[in-house]
Design an enzyme around this catalytic site. Structure first.
Site: not given
Length: 297
Positions: A124-125, A164, A250, A278
């Protein structure tokens, strides 16, 4: 710069399941003086480093199933909480949170701890930012374990991501624990509470609220140029070990992982987890073992 920030009470982090790690703190990062960042730091100080970077809306706890395997393999594990998350301080002004605010804090932490021989463990980030770290310090990065993430090069957003982003922007006190349970139905009540622990109220969630809006979804956004430079480095200059795991459920990031795989020089065929979504680290036992076995040859 002076930041108005709050700190989650330590009592909320007591007796977390599968989380025996003592907290470490640094409050003198260059440019962030006075803000306290939390990080896990386990294993021999002179060992190869597994730098585990979390994403939205999680914290270092996300890596609880992977850390033991890295330690058993003789590594050192460093797992920070980005500002606004976990045990780290949380600036209350949403405008503080920018691409450079987050990225530079990670670079300053690596410098402050003088981390070398680093395998980046990203999702992710943690990946959107972490993949760009070698642009500034290529000599420190020798490995990559990459899970559902992407290069932030300004690709147009999907409908799912826009929904989202809009939900988070319009829900200043959204329930982090509930989100995690929806994404990972097998989480226990105690694990859900652990994910929720850093965020007792909306004033603690500025970082959570702002991350989705920072994803570079157009070419004029912050982060695009350094992400392009990062793609060139990973495809042309990287000579270390790598491994990819994909959570196939995901809907946003699983479809882009094959193109990311093509960028990483000499990356072996990915481990595809048909039952994972995810938050691939919730299948971290399997991922860490597979990566370590591959690297052991």
């Amino acid at each position: 710069m002076t930041y108005g920030a709050i700190r989650t009470d330590e009592s909320r982090f007591s007796d977390l399941p599968d989380w025996p790690y003592q907290p470490h703190y640094v409050d003198d990062l260059a440019g962030y003086e006075g803000l306290r960042m939390h990080y896990v730091d386990e294993g021999p100080a002179d060992a190869s480093v597994f730098l585990c970077l979390h994403g939205e809306p999680t914290w270092a706890y996300l890596y609880r199933k992977m850390i033991p395997h890295f330690l058993e393999a003789g590594g050192r594990v460093v797992a920070p909480d980005m500002f606004g998350f976990g045990r780290s301080d949380k600036p209350i002004d949403d405008q503080v949170y920018t691409w450079d605010f987050h990225r530079n804090s990670l670079i300053r932490l690596i410098e402050r701890l003088d981390l070398t021989d680093v395998t980046l463990v990203l999702q992710d980030w943690g990946g959107i930012l972490g993949l760009t770290i070698p642009v500034d310090m290529p000599e420190r990065v020798t490995g990559l374990l990459i899970m559902n993430t992407a290069f932030g090069v300004g690709a147009p957003p999907t409908e799912g991501f826009v929904a989202w982003r809009d939900f988070v922007a319009n829900t200043p006190d959204f329930d982090v624990g509930r989100l995690m349970r929806r994404s990972c139905p097998d989480l226990t009540d105690d694990e859900v509470s652990a994910y929720d622990a850093p965020f007792p109220g909306p004033e603690h969630k500025a970082g959570v609220r702002t991350f989705p809006a920072l994803v570079p979804t157009s070419r004029d956004m912050d982060g695009v140029e350094v992400s392009r430079q990062a793609m060139r480095w990973w495809s042309e200059s990287f000579q270390g070990r790598s491994f990819m795991a994909i959570g196939e459920l995901d809907p946003v990031l699983a479809p882009v992982m094959p193109s990311t795989h093509e960028v990483i020089r000499d990356c072996p065929p990915p481990l595809v987890l048909a039952e994972a979504g995810h938050f691939v680290q919730e299948w971290g036992d399997q991922v860490a073992r597979a990566a370590l076995e591959h690297w052991a040859g």
